[in-house]
Motif scaffolding. Structure first.
Motif, mmCIF file in Angstrom:
data_model
loop_
_atom_site.group_PDB
_atom_site.id
_atom_site.type_symbol
_atom_site.label_atom_id
_atom_site.label_comp_id
_atom_site.label_asym_id
_atom_site.label_seq_id
_atom_site.Cartn_x
_atom_site.Cartn_y
_atom_site.Cartn_z
ATOM 1 N N THR A 34 0.772 -1.195 -0.019
ATOM 2 C CA THR A 34 0.171 0.019 -0.105
ATOM 3 C C THR A 34 0.869 1.149 0.023
ATOM 4 O O THR A 34 0.598 2.103 -0.824
ATOM 5 C CB THR A 34 -0.847 -0.239 1.108
ATOM 6 N N ILE A 35 1.923 1.247 0.730
ATOM 7 C CA ILE A 35 3.208 2.335 0.773
ATOM 8 C C ILE A 35 3.650 2.522 -0.484
ATOM 9 O O ILE A 35 3.784 3.599 -1.127
ATOM 10 C CB ILE A 35 3.792 1.923 1.917
ATOM 11 N N LEU A 36 4.158 1.425 -1.141
ATOM 12 C CA LEU A 36 4.574 1.388 -2.306
ATOM 13 C C LEU A 36 3.636 2.034 -3.479
ATOM 14 O O LEU A 36 4.169 2.532 -4.479
ATOM 15 C CB LEU A 36 5.156 0.041 -2.838
ATOM 16 N N GLU A 37 2.387 1.703 -3.383
ATOM 17 C CA GLU A 37 1.699 2.296 -4.315
ATOM 18 C C GLU A 37 1.123 3.392 -4.174
ATOM 19 O O GLU A 37 0.711 4.040 -5.281
ATOM 20 C CB GLU A 37 0.260 1.136 -4.217
ATOM 21 N N PHE A 38 1.405 4.159 -3.243
ATOM 22 C CA PHE A 38 1.034 5.454 -2.924
ATOM 23 C C PHE A 38 1.339 6.433 -4.098
ATOM 24 O O PHE A 38 0.560 7.252 -4.491
ATOM 25 C CB PHE A 38 1.724 5.965 -1.611
ATOM 26 N N PRO A 39 2.438 6.703 -4.597
ATOM 27 C CA PRO A 39 2.969 7.515 -5.661
ATOM 28 C C PRO A 39 2.168 7.314 -6.967
ATOM 29 O O PRO A 39 1.514 8.391 -7.454
ATOM 30 C CB PRO A 39 4.349 7.591 -6.112
ATOM 31 N N PHE A 40 1.857 6.222 -7.319
ATOM 32 C CA PHE A 40 1.077 5.885 -8.352
ATOM 33 C C PHE A 40 -0.261 6.355 -8.069
ATOM 34 O O PHE A 40 -1.049 6.890 -8.966
ATOM 35 C CB PHE A 40 1.374 4.468 -8.843
ATOM 36 N N ALA A 41 -0.967 6.109 -6.977
ATOM 37 C CA ALA A 41 -2.544 6.251 -6.884
ATOM 38 C C ALA A 41 -2.482 7.717 -6.653
ATOM 39 O O ALA A 41 -3.498 8.528 -7.093
ATOM 40 C CB ALA A 41 -2.600 5.743 -5.528
ATOM 41 N N PHE A 42 -1.410 8.376 -5.899
ATOM 42 C CA PHE A 42 -1.463 9.926 -5.956
ATOM 43 C C PHE A 42 -1.606 10.503 -7.261
ATOM 44 O O PHE A 42 -2.528 11.506 -7.403
ATOM 45 C CB PHE A 42 -0.137 10.407 -5.204
ATOM 46 N N TRP A 43 -0.840 10.318 -8.162
ATOM 47 C CA TRP A 43 -1.018 11.096 -9.281
ATOM 48 C C TRP A 43 -2.064 10.611 -10.338
ATOM 49 O O TRP A 43 -2.601 11.547 -10.879
ATOM 50 C CB TRP A 43 0.389 10.853 -10.001
ATOM 51 N N GLN A 44 -2.542 9.152 -10.194
ATOM 52 C CA GLN A 44 -3.505 8.660 -10.972
ATOM 53 C C GLN A 44 -4.768 9.553 -10.909
ATOM 54 O O GLN A 44 -5.606 9.788 -11.854
ATOM 55 C CB GLN A 44 -3.706 7.265 -10.848
ATOM 56 N N ILE A 71 -7.248 10.475 -25.881
ATOM 57 C CA ILE A 71 -7.201 11.487 -24.857
ATOM 58 C C ILE A 71 -6.531 11.110 -23.751
ATOM 59 O O ILE A 71 -6.632 10.018 -23.168
ATOM 60 C CB ILE A 71 -8.772 11.686 -24.324
ATOM 61 N N TYR A 72 -5.567 12.035 -23.207
ATOM 62 C CA TYR A 72 -4.815 11.687 -22.012
ATOM 63 C C TYR A 72 -5.014 12.955 -21.066
ATOM 64 O O TYR A 72 -4.805 13.917 -21.444
ATOM 65 C CB TYR A 72 -3.451 11.422 -22.415
ATOM 66 N N GLY A 73 -4.303 12.504 -19.830
ATOM 67 C CA GLY A 73 -4.140 13.667 -18.705
ATOM 68 C C GLY A 73 -2.495 13.442 -18.571
ATOM 69 O O GLY A 73 -2.106 12.471 -18.323
ATOM 70 N N GLY A 74 -1.910 14.649 -18.558
ATOM 71 C CA GLY A 74 -0.520 14.750 -18.529
ATOM 72 C C GLY A 74 0.222 14.200 -17.284
ATOM 73 O O GLY A 74 1.292 14.099 -17.074
ATOM 74 N N LEU A 75 -0.729 14.225 -16.270
ATOM 75 C CA LEU A 75 0.147 13.769 -14.718
ATOM 76 C C LEU A 75 -0.316 12.462 -14.375
ATOM 77 O O LEU A 75 -0.131 12.113 -13.374
ATOM 78 C CB LEU A 75 -0.826 15.004 -13.751
ATOM 79 N N MET A 90 -3.994 17.475 -16.018
ATOM 80 C CA MET A 90 -4.912 16.439 -15.713
ATOM 81 C C MET A 90 -4.663 15.036 -15.318
ATOM 82 O O MET A 90 -3.373 14.856 -15.698
ATOM 83 C CB MET A 90 -6.226 16.400 -16.821
ATOM 84 N N ASP A 91 -5.436 14.342 -14.627
ATOM 85 C CA ASP A 91 -5.042 12.826 -14.419
ATOM 86 C C ASP A 91 -5.822 11.737 -14.942
ATOM 87 O O ASP A 91 -6.280 12.175 -16.376
ATOM 88 C CB ASP A 91 -5.008 12.675 -12.783
ATOM 89 N N HIS A 92 -5.940 10.725 -14.528
ATOM 90 C CA HIS A 92 -6.513 9.665 -15.062
ATOM 91 C C HIS A 92 -8.233 10.040 -15.441
ATOM 92 O O HIS A 92 -8.600 9.253 -16.266
ATOM 93 C CB HIS A 92 -6.597 8.318 -14.442
#
Length: 454
Positions: free
Chosen positions: A267-277, A387-391, A415-417
């Motif tokens: 869960t801690i390792l996933e944090f950055p991916f989830a934060f930006w997504q 269509i994509y979000g740059g973040l 924008m994000d996901h």
């Protein structure tokens, strides 16, 4: 891939009995593959039905048997265009999509094979979950409805995230099924563990345009995120009892990932991916000098929910993991910066192999399939607007059209996901809609736009 899944949406006023007796219903009843038709009441459509479409388990060997695939159909007019939503998972919602609202279309929604109840009875035949088999499911449904119900309309295929990928794959195998396609936030991963994902993620929050500093701090976002992860790892003994309480409240179990402590670490390792997504706010992060472990834990699980690693979640999404680890690609966790917390790990990387179905753990990855699709996107693909979000971390593997001007790609830099056509500024939205209208009507646009980034 993190998602908030509403896989068991309560469809509005669903009924086990069909009460309407309009021309659409009559046409559907005459198609032998269609069964169990139910009428639904969904705003914006004059008729709306749920039904099940019988498919071969293996399109190349029908003797293996069949399964029923869930389909929704919202009707406005037999001459209106049709938007076909190609879900990458179970059906998310019966409501009108962005494209259906923009162009006042009919709407067809197809659940992906082997999700929810759209799978054979008994053990799932995972070897028959391939991109081509799924695309052929969609091909059969689309062609049946085009020929027998909507012969005089133009069709658009679309999907979001894994559904966006599904949209691309379907067009690759059956390019002429629809006139145009709009994949939203669709990664085009080229390897089982595509290294572009980690490279892209490592740079997010460190570029000048994204240097939004925490109040009272002075570090770029990526380093604030790293410090928060490190803080969580250093206080595992404080966070573990809180996760155990959450497990009891939510009924989580973490056997597939290797236990509760392992789930907390992931869960801690996933944090950055989830934060930006999902576009989280850095100013909501607990201040570095605060030792309120309830606040730290609550922020961690708000951004990176441990239910991603819950046994039931993994089981429900096993079709996603199988596809990702055999054909469509995935990311992994680089544990090198936190190696001292993973002393038993032989490698500096943790993959999602733990999510593979039992007995299929050693299934090889089909690298050639995605390479062929990528080559097609850069050469022969037509009338696909991305269509994509740059973040969004998944933008790390966004399509690279190279010199293919027959397709378009729009990126909203901040924008994000969740990026959609409506996310863009008005002039860009107008340009997107203009191109889609031109493709939909078969007319020329005044000027070509190869690739725009905002």
């Amino acid at each position: 891939m993190r998602y908030v899944f509403l896989l068991f949406v309560t469809l509005l006023l669903a009924s086990n009995t069909v009460f309407a007796d309009g021309p659409l219903l009559q046409k559907l009843q005459q198609i032998k593959e269609i069964s169990d038709i139910k009428e639904l009441k969904v705003p914006s459509y004059t008729e709306y039905y749920e039904f099940w479409y019988e498919q071969p388990i293996d399109h190349e060997n029908p003797s293996k048997g069949s399964f029923k695939q869930k389909v929704l159909l919202g009707h406005r007019d037999f001459k209106a265009p049709m938007v076909a939503i190609l879900e990458g998972y179970g059906i998310f919602s019966p409501m009108p999509s962005e494209l259906s609202q923009l162009f006042k279309t009919n709407q067809l929604t197809i659940e992906h094979r082997f999700f929810n109840k759209s799978k054979p009875e008994g053990d799932t035949p995972w070897a028959d979950l391939t991109l081509k088999q799924a695309a052929t499911d969609q091909h059969k449904i689309i062609q049946t409805l085009r020929q027998k119900v909507y012969p005089n309309t133009r069709w658009v295929s679309t999907g979001i995230s894994k559904g966006g990928q599904t949209t691309v794959y379907h067009r690759y195998f059956y390019s002429n099924d629809v006139e145009l396609s709009v994949p939203y936030v669709a990664p085009i991963n080229l390897e089982k563990i595509d290294p572009r994902l980690e490279k892209f993620l490592s740079k997010l929050g460190g570029t000048p345009e994204n240097r939004k500093l925490l109040e009272g701090g002075g570090k770029e976002i990526k380093w604030q995120i790293f410090d928060f992860q490190k803080r969580c790892f250093e206080n595992l003994d404080q966070l573990m009892p809180r996760l155990e309480q959450l497990m009891q409240a939510k009924g989580y179990t973490f056997n597939k990932v290797g236990g509760t402590e392992r789930a907390l670490k992931l869960t801690i390792l996933e944090f950055p991916f989830a934060f930006w997504q999902w576009g989280n706010k850095i100013n909501e992060m607990p201040q570095p000098e605060e030792d309120d472990y309830d606040e730290i834990f609550n922020y961690l699980v708000k951004v990176s929910s441990p239910d991603f690693f819950d046994d039931r979640s993994i089981q429900n999404l096993q079709a996603f993991y199988y596809a990702a680890l055999t054909e469509t690609g995935m990311y992994a966790y680089n544990i090198k910066p936190f190696k001292k917390f993973f002393k038993d790990e032989p490698e500096n990387i943790i993959t999602f192999d733990f999510a593979m179905p039992k007995g299929y753990e050693n299934t090889p990855f089909n690298t050639k399939q995605m390479q062929d699709i990528n080559q097609w996107l850069q050469t022969d693909a037509e009338n696909i607007l991305f269509i994509y979000g740059g973040l969004d971390p998944w933008s790390a593997t966004a399509v690279d059209l190279k010199k293919n001007t027959k397709c378009l790609k729009y990126v909203k830099g901040d924008m994000d996901h969740k990026c959609r056509i409506a996310s863009f500024e008005i002039l860009t939205r107008e340009a997107i809609v203009k191109h889609l209208k031109a493709w939909l009507t078969g007319t020329e646009v005044e000027e070509e736009i190869e690739e725009l980034v905002y």
